[in-house]
Design an enzyme around this catalytic site. Structure first.
Site, PDB file in Angstrom:
ATOM      1  N   TRP A 102      11.518  -1.998  -9.339  1.00  0.00           N
ATOM      2  CA  TRP A 102      11.817  -0.784  -9.061  1.00  0.00           C
ATOM      3  C   TRP A 102      13.265  -0.233  -9.772  1.00  0.00           C
ATOM      4  O   TRP A 102      13.412   0.671 -10.202  1.00  0.00           O
ATOM      5  CB  TRP A 102      12.027  -0.465  -7.656  1.00  0.00           C
ATOM      6  CG  TRP A 102      10.774  -0.413  -6.770  1.00  0.00           C
ATOM      7  CD1 TRP A 102       9.943  -1.261  -6.030  1.00  0.00           C
ATOM      8  CD2 TRP A 102       9.753   0.489  -7.106  1.00  0.00           C
ATOM      9  NE1 TRP A 102       8.767  -0.893  -5.565  1.00  0.00           N
ATOM     10  CE2 TRP A 102       8.547   0.162  -6.310  1.00  0.00           C
ATOM     11  CE3 TRP A 102       9.813   1.988  -7.917  1.00  0.00           C
ATOM     12  CZ2 TRP A 102       7.259   0.913  -6.288  1.00  0.00           C
ATOM     13  CZ3 TRP A 102       8.356   2.570  -7.953  1.00  0.00           C
ATOM     14  CH2 TRP A 102       7.357   2.087  -6.990  1.00  0.00           C
ATOM     15  N   ASP A 171      19.347   2.980  -4.463  1.00  0.00           N
ATOM     16  CA  ASP A 171      18.114   2.865  -3.858  1.00  0.00           C
ATOM     17  C   ASP A 171      18.026   1.999  -2.818  1.00  0.00           C
ATOM     18  O   ASP A 171      17.838   0.800  -2.817  1.00  0.00           O
ATOM     19  CB  ASP A 171      17.221   2.772  -5.106  1.00  0.00           C
ATOM     20  CG  ASP A 171      15.920   2.834  -4.836  1.00  0.00           C
ATOM     21  OD1 ASP A 171      15.489   3.002  -3.268  1.00  0.00           O
ATOM     22  OD2 ASP A 171      14.815   2.571  -5.337  1.00  0.00           O
ATOM     23  N   LYS A 195       8.820   2.920   3.647  1.00  0.00           N
ATOM     24  CA  LYS A 195       8.942   1.419   3.749  1.00  0.00           C
ATOM     25  C   LYS A 195       9.339   1.138   5.148  1.00  0.00           C
ATOM     26  O   LYS A 195       8.756   0.340   5.907  1.00  0.00           O
ATOM     27  CB  LYS A 195       9.675   0.797   2.644  1.00  0.00           C
ATOM     28  CG  LYS A 195       9.302   1.155   1.202  1.00  0.00           C
ATOM     29  CD  LYS A 195       8.341   0.138   0.510  1.00  0.00           C
ATOM     30  CE  LYS A 195       7.659   0.684  -0.607  1.00  0.00           C
ATOM     31  NZ  LYS A 195       8.373   0.969  -1.942  1.00  0.00           N
TER      32      LYS A 195
HETATM   33  C1  LIG Z   1       8.395   1.745  -3.161  1.00  0.00           C
HETATM   34  C2  LIG Z   1       9.819   1.898  -3.933  1.00  0.00           C
HETATM   35  C3  LIG Z   1       9.839   3.180  -4.836  1.00  0.00           C
HETATM   36  C4  LIG Z   1       9.033   4.250  -4.920  1.00  0.00           C
HETATM   37  O1  LIG Z   1       9.135   5.061  -3.984  1.00  0.00           O
HETATM   38  P1  LIG Z   1       7.999   6.403  -4.100  1.00  0.00           P
HETATM   39  O2  LIG Z   1       8.461   7.043  -2.935  1.00  0.00           O
HETATM   40  O3  LIG Z   1       6.806   5.913  -4.329  1.00  0.00           O
HETATM   41  O4  LIG Z   1       8.415   7.335  -5.269  1.00  0.00           O
HETATM   42  C5  LIG Z   1      11.318   3.454  -5.106  1.00  0.00           C
HETATM   43  N1  LIG Z   1      12.394   2.182  -4.737  1.00  0.00           N
HETATM   44  C6  LIG Z   1      12.168   1.107  -3.987  1.00  0.00           C
HETATM   45  C7  LIG Z   1      13.193   0.274  -3.852  1.00  0.00           C
HETATM   46  C8  LIG Z   1      10.712   0.981  -3.504  1.00  0.00           C
HETATM   47  O5  LIG Z   1      10.372  -0.035  -2.708  1.00  0.00           O
END
Ligand SMILES: *Cc1c(COP(=O)(O)O)cnc(C)c1O
Length: 370
Positions: A102, A171, A195
């Site tokens: 990511w 993030d 998540k």
């Molecule tokens: C799943 C994930 C993403 C992707 O996010 P989307 O909502 O599918 O754009 C980004 N960062 C992390 C850490 C993730 O686990």
């Protein structure tokens, strides 16, 4: 057939009581005569939901007033662009910690918007480690240092902040609200809901006000945090249902779990059970990360052969457990232990893993000596 135990890496498990309330609300939001799917985002009822969600987030995180709370769309992926659009000025450089799948996506997207630098890379280790807690990362004069607190695919998690004097941007999509957070150390934090705290469709951003003041003028409003702040997250039709489910999760976190320190305790217990099953397997299972950086949210590991991994998944499914496959980019297995996964779920998964290893350890050994 009843609900399986969901160990998926995303969209992740949600608490049963939240699913039940969401089910009810699809039919009729209690006492309103209206389905949540038909509720106007301009209604006072929805505004009250948005306000309550923000208040609860502020209380759970002890968020200082100098941070704005936004409910956005476009997932983590849109944040990969919104961050550099607002925070990366011409003539400056942004640093990225490249620690896995990511964070690679994040730096690739940022390159479209300005000058970025890989400040640290886990590539040489096969993305099995993170910067050490005493390791300086990037340069102090960077516009910001971006990192991913929990690498969902590789199963790596920071238990400290990267060492830098540059403003931090993080993030937190796969570990937001799993533990207390000292938000004051960050210029901006973002996390999509799917998540760890809701369904897909909504992304929370916590933005420090001084960041907003410095952002360039002339951005398209939908990409500009300021426009969303001014519109109170109602710049365009928000995902009413997703925000409602997030609110249900926030109520659950505060009123049932008792807050983030209690959540962190549950998370630690769940992951300790599953890692113990790996560590006690005499090498049958191999965890992907080096021990220091093992994620409490996503336990990424392998069996001795791909055939045994396929067998593992089939046996798990037969035992009512789903979502244990690794990410398509790396294969292997992964047990995700998001907030909605109960201690009992984790105990059942760990027991299954121990039994599977006990049954198959000998065939794996025989195959190796053949
Ligand atoms: C799943 C994930 C993403 C992707 O996010 P989307 O909502 O599918 O754009 C980004 N960062 C992390 C850490 C993730 O686990």
């Amino acid at each position: 057939m009843g609900l399986s135990r969901n160990f998926s890496a995303g969209p992740g498990a949600l608490p049963l009581t939240v699913l039940q309330q969401a089910q009810q609300a699809v039919l009729e939001l209690p006492g309103t005569g209206i389905s949540i799917l038909g509720l106007s985002h301009r209604s006072t009822r929805f505004r009250a939901m948005l306000e309550e969600a923000e208040e609860r987030l502020r209380r759970l995180l002890q968020l200082p007033p100098s941070y704005r709370v936004l409910f956005l769309q476009g997932g983590g992926t849109l944040q990969f662009s919104m961050v550099p659009l607002s925070l990366l000025q011409k003539g400056s450089v942004a640093d990225y910690v490249v620690s896995g799948y990511w964070s690679r996506k994040a730096i690739e997207a940022a390159r479209y918007h300005g000058e970025v630098r890989s400040a640290w890379s886990g590539a040489a280790s096969g993305y099995r480690r993170l910067p050490r807690s005493d390791e300086r990362v990037g340069s102090d004069d960077a516009a910001y240092l971006h990192y991913v607190s929990n690498e969902t695919v590789e199963g790596l998690q920071f238990r400290y902040l990267p060492v830098t004097a540059a403003p931090l941007v993080c993030d937190m999509s796969s570990d937001f609200l799993s533990r207390p957070l000292d938000v004051q150390r960050f210029s901006l934090v973002y996390a999509h809901a799917q998540k760890n705290f809701g369904p897909a469709g909504v992304t929370v951003a916590l933005v420090k006000e001084e960041v907003l003041a410095k952002a360039p003028r002339g951005l398209p409003p939908i990409l500009d945090y300021r426009a969303h702040v001014e519109a109170g997250s109602l710049l365009h039709t928000p995902p009413v249902f997703a925000i409602y489910v997030v609110l249900l999760v926030l109520r659950w976190l505060e009123d049932e779990v008792g807050g983030l320190p209690q959540m962190a305790k549950a998370t630690a217990e769940k992951s300790a059970q599953v890692y113990a099953a790996l560590d006690d397997s005499n090498g049958f299972y191999r965890a992907h990360p080096e021990p220091t950086w093992r994620s409490e949210m996503n336990v990424a590991f392998r069996c001795p052969t791909p055939e045994l991994e396929a067998r593992f998944l089939a046996d798990a499914a037969a035992a009512g457990m789903i979502g244990m496959e690794g990410h398509r980019s790396v294969g292997g297995l992964r047990v995700s232990l998001y907030n909605g996964v109960t201690r009992e779920d984790a105990r059942v998964a760990a027991t299954f893993m121990r039994e599977f290893a006990a049954v198959h350890r000998d065939d794996a050994y025989e195959r190796a000596v053949e």
